[in-house]
Design a protein around this motif. Structure first.
Motif, PDB file in Angstrom:
ATOM      1  N   ILE A 250       0.845  -1.214   0.000  1.00  7.42           N
ATOM      2  CA  ILE A 250       0.000   0.000   0.000  1.00  7.42           C
ATOM      3  C   ILE A 250       0.873   1.254   0.000  1.00  7.42           C
ATOM      4  O   ILE A 250       0.597   2.217  -0.721  1.00  7.42           O
ATOM      5  CB  ILE A 250      -0.963  -0.025   1.207  1.00  7.42           C
ATOM      6  N   ALA A 253       2.137   1.824  -3.462  1.00 10.77           N
ATOM      7  CA  ALA A 253       1.123   2.284  -4.421  1.00 10.77           C
ATOM      8  C   ALA A 253       0.589   3.671  -4.092  1.00 10.77           C
ATOM      9  O   ALA A 253       0.296   4.462  -4.992  1.00 10.77           O
ATOM     10  CB  ALA A 253      -0.032   1.279  -4.451  1.00 10.77           C
ATOM     11  N   GLY A 254       0.459   3.969  -2.800  1.00 13.53           N
ATOM     12  CA  GLY A 254      -0.190   5.236  -2.423  1.00 13.53           C
ATOM     13  C   GLY A 254       0.664   6.144  -1.567  1.00 13.53           C
ATOM     14  O   GLY A 254       0.173   7.178  -1.096  1.00 13.53           O
ATOM     15  N   GLU A 257       1.273   8.483   2.882  1.00 10.32           N
ATOM     16  CA  GLU A 257      -0.003   9.132   3.245  1.00 10.32           C
ATOM     17  C   GLU A 257      -1.124   8.097   3.311  1.00 10.32           C
ATOM     18  O   GLU A 257      -2.031   8.195   4.146  1.00 10.32           O
ATOM     19  CB  GLU A 257      -0.407  10.207   2.225  1.00 10.32           C
ATOM     20  N   ALA A 258      -1.047   7.118   2.400  1.00 14.13           N
ATOM     21  CA  ALA A 258      -2.074   6.068   2.398  1.00 14.13           C
ATOM     22  C   ALA A 258      -2.009   5.260   3.687  1.00 14.13           C
ATOM     23  O   ALA A 258      -3.043   4.872   4.249  1.00 14.13           O
ATOM     24  CB  ALA A 258      -1.883   5.151   1.191  1.00 14.13           C
ATOM     25  N   ASN A 272      -9.906   3.798  -2.209  1.00 10.52           N
ATOM     26  CA  ASN A 272      -9.211   4.739  -3.088  1.00 10.52           C
ATOM     27  C   ASN A 272      -8.420   3.913  -4.100  1.00 10.52           C
ATOM     28  O   ASN A 272      -8.139   2.724  -3.848  1.00 10.52           O
ATOM     29  CB  ASN A 272      -8.305   5.687  -2.283  1.00 10.52           C
ATOM     30  N   ALA A 274      -5.354   3.564  -5.112  1.00 10.69           N
ATOM     31  CA  ALA A 274      -4.087   2.913  -4.746  1.00 10.69           C
ATOM     32  C   ALA A 274      -4.336   1.676  -3.896  1.00 10.69           C
ATOM     33  O   ALA A 274      -3.832   0.581  -4.187  1.00 10.69           O
ATOM     34  CB  ALA A 274      -3.198   3.911  -3.991  1.00 10.69           C
ATOM     35  N   VAL A 275      -5.112   1.828  -2.835  1.00 15.07           N
ATOM     36  CA  VAL A 275      -5.354   0.697  -1.927  1.00 15.07           C
ATOM     37  C   VAL A 275      -6.189  -0.367  -2.647  1.00 15.07           C
ATOM     38  O   VAL A 275      -5.927  -1.570  -2.517  1.00 15.07           O
ATOM     39  CB  VAL A 275      -6.051   1.174  -0.633  1.00 15.07           C
ATOM     40  N   ARG A 276      -7.152   0.086  -3.441  1.00 14.25           N
ATOM     41  CA  ARG A 276      -7.980  -0.876  -4.183  1.00 14.25           C
ATOM     42  C   ARG A 276      -7.113  -1.749  -5.088  1.00 14.25           C
ATOM     43  O   ARG A 276      -7.307  -2.968  -5.163  1.00 14.25           O
ATOM     44  CB  ARG A 276      -9.042  -0.116  -4.998  1.00 14.25           C
ATOM     45  N   SER A 277      -6.128  -1.136  -5.747  1.00 12.82           N
ATOM     46  CA  SER A 277      -5.283  -1.929  -6.655  1.00 12.82           C
ATOM     47  C   SER A 277      -4.529  -3.014  -5.891  1.00 12.82           C
ATOM     48  O   SER A 277      -4.349  -4.126  -6.372  1.00 12.82           O
ATOM     49  CB  SER A 277      -4.304  -1.016  -7.414  1.00 12.82           C
ATOM     50  N   GLN A 346       7.852   2.517  -9.002  1.00 12.73           N
ATOM     51  CA  GLN A 346       7.252   3.006  -7.752  1.00 12.73           C
ATOM     52  C   GLN A 346       8.221   2.750  -6.592  1.00 12.73           C
ATOM     53  O   GLN A 346       9.014   1.801  -6.649  1.00 12.73           O
ATOM     54  CB  GLN A 346       5.926   2.278  -7.477  1.00 12.73           C
TER      55      GLN A 346
END
Lengths: 479, 305
Positions: A250, A253-254, A257-258, A272, A274-277, A346
Motif C-alpha cells: 500500500i 502504491a499510495g 499518506e495512504a 481509493n 491505490a489501496v484498491r489496486s 514506484q
C-alpha cells in the motif's frame, strides 16, 4: 453415636484446615511459579548487601521467535552490575493469558517487553493512559556507554516519532523500541542465484515467475518425490503475517499518506485507487498459493517453504532463529526482498518489525525499571542479542556492531533495508471497550477469504470502510 | 408408615449435615454463582480488561451489537448450533451402537475393544488437536488423504477449506468423545435384565430390532443425561480444537461462540462484550439442555421407565 459424631467433626475440621492451608498459600504464589512462566533464579549475593538496597524488579516478556536465552543473559548482567537487585521474570509465548488475570486485578509488572498487538490488555492500557511517559527519559538520559549522547539519539531515527512508540499523536513517547528488523517476502537466495533468477520487483513479475515453475528442471525433490514449486505461501491460519506484504504494498502504491490514513481510520482510507489496486492484487493470489496453504499453521508453512515448496513466504528476521532446527533445501540461505510494487518505478518499502518495551504507570519500581531500560540500550546488549537470538536491537549502528555475531542469513536479511525504504505501521488507539481488534479484522477474519475467492475485493474494501466508520463514530463520541 | 418416616428424618443430624454442606456451598457460591452473576452484570457495561478502567453502563448495547453489527458473532453462532446439532447426536448414537455391540457380541477380545475405544478420551485434547492437524494435512500427501487415495477418492482439503474445516473438526470431536459415552452406556446396558433379551431371542427378534426396540427405549433416561453432558462437552472441546487446529479459520469458518468470546476478551480487551457473548452462550446451552431433558423424560415415561 456421639463418638461417631465427634470423629466426623474432627475429620471435617482437618479437611477444612487443609483447604484453608492450601488457599492461604495461593495468595503468596509469585507469578514466576505459574507453569507458564519461569523465574530466573535469584543469584547468590557475592557480598553482603544492606536490606535497604535490596530491590526486586518484576518484568514480563513475550517469548517470540527470538527465544528466551537473551533475557536470561540480560538479567544476569543487570543483576551483576547492580548488587542487591533481583529481577523476577515471567516469560511465555502466551504472555497474554499469563498476565491478563493479574492485570484484571490491578497487578502490573514493573517492566514489560510485550508488543501491543500480542495482548489485548496492552491496547486497553493505551486507551486508559496507563503507561509511563518516557519522553523526558529519552530526551534527558545519557546513554550508559556513550557519554554525552542522549538515549533519543541512540535509537534508530524515525522510530520514536511513529504511532508505535508515540501512540497519541502528540509526540509524547510511551514505548521504547526493543528490536528492529526487516519483514517481507523471504526467499532462498541460493536457489535464486543457482537458477539465475532475480527477485521480482513488481507483482506482475511475481505472477510471471509462476510459468517458470512448470519446467521440471525447476521442480523440487521432497521425500523422494518431484514436486512443482509455488510462487507464494503464507502462514495459513495465522494470516497476520501478511502485514509484512500488505502495508509496504500500500505504501508503494499510495505513499506513506495512504498508510497514515489507514492508521488513523480516515474516511476513504481503503476505498481509493491505490489501496484498491493492492487489495485486487491480493484477490488474484489464490491460484498461485502453495497447495494447502490456508489450512497450515506457521510452522508447517515455514517448513514447507524451507524445503523448497514455495519461493516466497512473508516473515521477518526471527525466522532464522525460530526454524533453526528445521530441515531445508540444500544450500538454503535466507534473504528478504522489498515488497513488490504495482508498477515499475514506484518506491519500494520494507516494513520493519519491532517489539515494544514499556513501563506501566502503576509500576511499583518505575525508577529501577528505567535503570533496566537504560542498561538495555548498550552495545553489550546489541552483541548479546545477536549472539543469543541472532537478532538486531533497534539502536543506531546495531548492524555494524553485531556484524561479527550475526549469522550470514540474518545479515543477508538486514540488507533489505539497503534496497527498500524503512517503514513502520501501527494503528491509532481505539476507544476503550469497543470490541474490535483491527489486525484481526484486516487479516485473520478476511484475508484468507479474499485470496481464496470467498470474498470479493469490493466486499473486503466495503467491510473495512464500514469498520472504520464505526471506529470514527466511537472516537467522536468519546470526545 | 408416615410416622416412621418422620422419625427417621428426625434422627438425621441436620446441623451436622448443614455443616458438611457448608464448605461445598461456599465454594459454589464463591467460585460459580458469584463470578456468573458478576459476568452477567458486566455484560451490560463496556468494561475493558483493566481493573482501573472506567465501566459505563451501556444497557442492552452489547446484546444488540451481537445481532446487528457483528458478522463474526453470527458466523460463530451458526457454527456452534451446527456442532451442537450434529456432534452430540452422532456421538451418542455411535456410542450406543458400540456399547450394544460390545455387550451383546460374544467376542473374546471384548475388553481390548473397550480399552481401544476409550483411549482417545484420556489423551490430552491439545495432543489430539496437534496430531489431527498433521493427519488432516490439506495436501494430497497428507496421511488421511493418502489413505483415501488408496480407494481412488480425491484428496480432501480438510482444514484448508472453509466448508470442510468445520466437518473435519466435527469428526475429531466425535472420535474423541465416543469412547467415554460408550463406557457410560455399557454400564447402563448391563443394568437391563438379561431375561428381556432372552425373551426377544426366543421371539426371533433381530439384532437391530433388539437395539431399537429394547436397548434404546430402556436407556432413554440415560441417553438424556449423556446427551446433556455431550452438549456441554461439545461447547468446550470446540474451543480447544478450533483454536489449535485452525485458529478458528480459514477466515472465520470454524469460529465458535467460546472462541469469539475469547477473542473479544483477550485480543480485543472488551470484557463487557465478551461477557455478553458468554451470557448468551450460557442461555443457549441451558435451553438446549432443558429441551433435550424434556424430550427424553417424556419419551422415557411413555416407555414406563
Amino acid at each position: 453415636m456421639k463418638r461417631r459424631l465427634f470423629v466426623s467433626l474432627a475429620l471435617l475440621l482437618a479437611l477444612m484446615l487443609v483447604l484453608v492451608a492450601c488457599n492461604g498459600g495461593g495468595g503468596d504464589v509469585t507469578p514466576a511459579e505459574t507453569p507458564e512462566a519461569q523465574a530466573t533464579p535469584a543469584p547468590a549475593p557475592t557480598e553482603p548487601v544492606d536490606e535497604e538496597e535490596e530491590r526486586v524488579l518484576s518484568i514480563a516478556v513475550f517469548e517470540g521467535g527470538y527465544g528466551r536465552e537473551f533475557w536470561y543473559d540480560l538479567i544476569d548482567r543487570f543483576e551483576a552490575a547492580n548488587p542487591g537487585v533481583t529481577v523476577e521474570m515471567q516469560i511465555s509465548s502466551d504472555i497474554e493469558m499469563v498476565l491478563s488475570p493479574q492485570i484484571a486485578v490491578g497487578e502490573v509488572p514493573d517492566f514489560m517487553a510485550i508488543q501491543v498487538q500480542h495482548a489485548g490488555f496492552m491496547t486497553a492500557m493505551i486507551q486508559n493512559h496507563e503507561f509511563l511517559d518516557l519522553t523526558d527519559f529519552f530526551n534527558n538520559t545519557e546513554a550508559l556507554d556513550r557519554p554525552g549522547v542522549m538515549l533519543r539519539d541512540r535509537v534508530i531515527p524515525g522510530m520514536l516519532e511513529s504511532t508505535a512508540f508515540a501512540p497519541y499523536g502528540d509526540g509524547r513517547i510511551f514505548f521504547a523500541p526493543f528490536n528492529a528488523g526487516p519483514m517481507g517476502p523471504v526467499y532462498n537466495i541460493t536457489l535464486f542465484e543457482e537458477k539465475g533468477w532475480t527477485p521480482p520487483v513488481t507483482w506482475e513479475e511475481l505472477f510471471e515467475m509462476d510459468a517458470l515453475l512448470d519446467d521440471p528442471d525447476n521442480f523440487v525433490t521432497v521425500g523422494g518425490n518431484q514436486e512443482r514449486r509455488a510462487i507464494f505461501t503464507y502462514q495459513g491460519i495465522h494470516a497476520g503475517y501478511l502485514e509484512s506484504i500488505l502495508w509496504p504494498a500500500i505504501a508503494g502504491a499510495g505513499g506513506m499518506e495512504a498508510i497514515r490514513a489507514i492508521e488513523n481510520y480516515e474516511e476513504g482510507a481503503w476505498d481509493n485507487p491505490a489501496v484498491r489496486s493492492v487489495i485486487e492484487t491480493f484477490a488474484r493470489l489464490g491460484p498461485y498459493l502453495m497447495d494447502g496453504t490456508v489450512g497450515l499453521d506457521h510452522t508447517q508453512s515455514q517448513a514447507d517453504m524451507m524445503l523448497g515448496r514455495s519461493l516466497f513466504i512473508p516473515n521477518g528476521v526471527w525466522f532464522v532463529n525460530e526454524m533453526a532446527d528445521a530441515p531445508r533445501e540444500e544450500g538454503f540461505e535466507f534473504a528478504i526482498a522489498p515488497v513488490f510494487t504495482m508498477q515499475a518505478g514506484q518506491p519500494r518499502f520494507v516494513l520493519s518489525s519491532y517489539e515494544q518495551l514499556s513501563i506501566p504507570a502503576a509500576a511499583q519500581n518505575p525508577d529501577l525499571a528505567k535503570e533496566f531500560l537504560r542498561f538495555f540500550y548498550t552495545d553489550e546488549t546489541i552483541v548479546s542479542f545477536a549472539q543469543q537470538a541472532d537478532g538486531s536491537v533497534a539502536l543506531l549502528g546495531a548492524r555494524e556492531v553485531a556484524a561479527n555475531y550475526l549469522s550470514p542469513s540474518v545479515y543477508n536479511m538486514l540488507r533489505a533495508y539497503d534496497e527498500g525504504t524503512f517503514m513502520l505501521m501501527s494503528f491509532a488507539p481505539i476507544p476503550e471497550g469497543l470490541p474490535l481488534h483491527i489486525p484481526q479484522e484486516v487479516f485473520d477474519n478476511r484475508m484468507t477469504p479474499l485470496m481464496t475467492g470467498a470474498m470479493s475485493a469490493d466486499a473486503y474494501i466495503q467491510d473495512m470502510e464500514n469498520l472504520f466508520a464505526e471506529i470514527r463514530e466511537h472516537i467522536a463520541a468519546a470526545g | 408408615m408416615k410416622a416412621r418416616k418422620r422419625s427417621k428424618l428426625n434422627s438425621i443430624p441436620r446441623g451436622f449435615v448443614a455443616l458438611c454442606v457448608l464448605p461445598a456451598l461456599a465454594g459454589v457460591l464463591l467460585f460459580l454463582i458469584y463470578p456468573t452473576v458478576n459476568a452477567i452484570m458486566m455484560s451490560f457495561t463496556n468494561a475493558s480488561s483493566l481493573a482501573a478502567g472506567s465501566w459505563d453502563f451501556v444497557g442492552l448495547d452489547n446484546y444488540i451489537r451481537m445481532f446487528t453489527n457483528d458478522p463474526q458473532f453470527i458466523t460463530a453462532l451458526q457454527n456452534t448450533v451446527q456442532l451442537l446439532a450434529v456432534v452430540p447426536v452422532v456421538t451418542i448414537f455411535l456410542a450406543l451402537v458400540f456399547a450394544y455391540g460390545l455387550t451383546q457380541a460374544k467376542l473374546k477380545e471384548k475388553g481390548v475393544y473397550r480399552v481401544l475405544f476409550f483411549i482417545p478420551n484420556i489423551i490430552s485434547l491439545v495432543v489430539v488437536a496437534v496430531v489431527f492437524s498433521a493427519l488432516l494435512h490439506p495436501r494430497s500427501t497428507g496421511p488421511i488423504n493418502m489413505l483415501i487415495g488408496i480407494i481412488d477418492l480425491d484428496a480432501v482439503p480438510w482444514l484448508g477449506d472453509p466448508t470442510w474445516a468445520i466437518w473435519a473438526i466435527t469428526i475429531v470431536m466425535v472420535w474423541q468423545a465416543v469412547g467415554y459415552y460408550m463406557v457410560l452406556h455399557i454400564a447402563a446396558i448391563d443394568g437391563i435384565s438379561k431375561d428381556i433379551f432372552e425373551a426377544a431371542d426366543i421371539d426371533g427378534a433381530s439384532a437391530p430390532a433388539k437395539f431399537f426396540r429394547i436397548t434404546v427405549p430402556m436407556l432413554l433416561d440415560n441417553i438424556g443425561i449423556t446427551y446433556v453432558l455431550a452438549l456441554a462437552g461439545t461447547m468446550s472441546i470446540s474451543f480447544i480444537l478450533g483454536r489449535i487446529m485452525t485458529n478458528f479459520g480459514p477466515g472465520t469458518a470454524t469460529l465458535v461462540l467460546p472462541g469469539h468470546m475469547f477473542n473479544m476478551a483477550f485480543t480485543a480487551a472488551s470484557f463487557g462484550y465478551a461477557m455478553a457473548i458468554m451470557a448468551f452462550t450460557l442461555l443457549m446451552a441451558l435451553v438446549f439442555a432443558f429441551i433435550s431433558r424434556k424430550l427424553t423424560a417424556r419419551r422415557a415415561s411413555m416407555f414406563g421407565d
